[in-house]
Scaffold this motif. Structure first.
Motif: not given
Length: 266
Positions: A96-119
């Motif tokens: 996620g870039h900028s505001y996109g960080g807010m989006v990935i922080s929420a979208a990944a919650a409880g998603a079994a196929n997400v292995k990591s996050l990049v801000y």
């Protein structure tokens, strides 16, 4: 007309265009051990802001989906991103870039196929925090004075743009002037509602996170991003000297390298 409709429908099925998962639009020849990289742009940008990073990732065999982020509300945009994630078979890395960080922080919650996050020059908020709050918590942001007159879209909500005459210096000071001029014209607006909507989830508490940003960012103070990366106990933080807010445009290799590292955490 009926025969034409039947022909178009049959052709679409034959080409696999109907009911195809999002990942089908990525490189089908990519090795199966590579997770799909899901890129979420931020406010005042567009999905093509990832083009340099995408080119590197595709060349290295990673499937990539660059999402057109609606920029309407954190909760709504996260739900949209989650639908994309859920449509992808196999593991994913969310970026996620900028505001996109807010989006990935929420979208990944409880998603079994997400292995990591990049801000990427991005917000990693605690539940209850807003972008407006975090951006103002440390001195240095000049975004407010660079905004154009708001555009009313109803229900007391406004679309926000950066003044095109100020866009280059504010948003993309280390990008060639001609490129910055085109980015200014194509910028996607964000609502003031989205910038003031509290975060509800913080997936970085449960998933490995990686952070990269520039020392010359005028949208989000580097001190704020340092604070958020340290609070998230980031696996790795990369600080790019003199990079602007669009570090993925000006330094795509550095961003791609960090994404690849996040795709294979130890």
């Amino acid at each position: 007309m009926t025969n034409l409709k039947k022909l178009l429908t049959a052709t679409a099925f034959g080409l696999g265009l109907l009911s195809a998962p999002v990942a089908a639009f990525a490189d089908s020849n990519a090795p199966t051990n590579r997770p799909t990289i899901v890129l979420i742009h931020g406010a005042f940008a567009a999905s093509d802001s990832w083009d340099g990073v995408t080119d590197i990732l595709l060349a290295d065999g990673y499937p990539v989906v660059s999402v057109a982020n609606p920029l309407r509300s954190v909760s709504g945009d996260a739900a949209y991103a989650r639908a994309v994630i859920d449509s992808i078979e196999g593991e994913t890395v969310l970026v996620g870039h900028s505001y996109g960080g807010m989006v990935i922080s929420a979208a990944a919650a409880g998603a079994a196929n997400v292995k990591s996050l990049v801000y990427v020059a991005s917000f990693a908020a605690e539940p209850g925090e807003t972008i407006a709050q975090l951006a103002g918590q440390f001195p240095g942001s000049t975004l407010g004075e660079a905004l154009a007159a708001p555009v009313a879209i109803g229900n007391g909500i406004n679309d926000l743009y950066i003044d095109q005459a100020k866009f280059g210096q504010q948003f993309a000071a280390d990008v060639p002037a001609e490129k910055a001029r085109l980015m200014a014209a194509a910028q996607r607006p964000v609502t003031d509602f989205a910038l003031n909507e509290p975060a509800q989830q913080a997936a970085w508490k449960d998933l490995p996170s990686y952070h990269i940003f520039g020392t010359a960012d005028k949208n989000i103070p580097p001190a704020a991003m340092t604070f958020m990366a340290e609070r998230a106990d980031a696996r790795k933080t990369v600080v790019v000297n003199d990079a602007s807010h669009v570090v993925m445009v000006s330094h795509p290799q550095a961003v791609a390298d960090l994404i690849i590292e996040a795709a294979h955490p130890e």
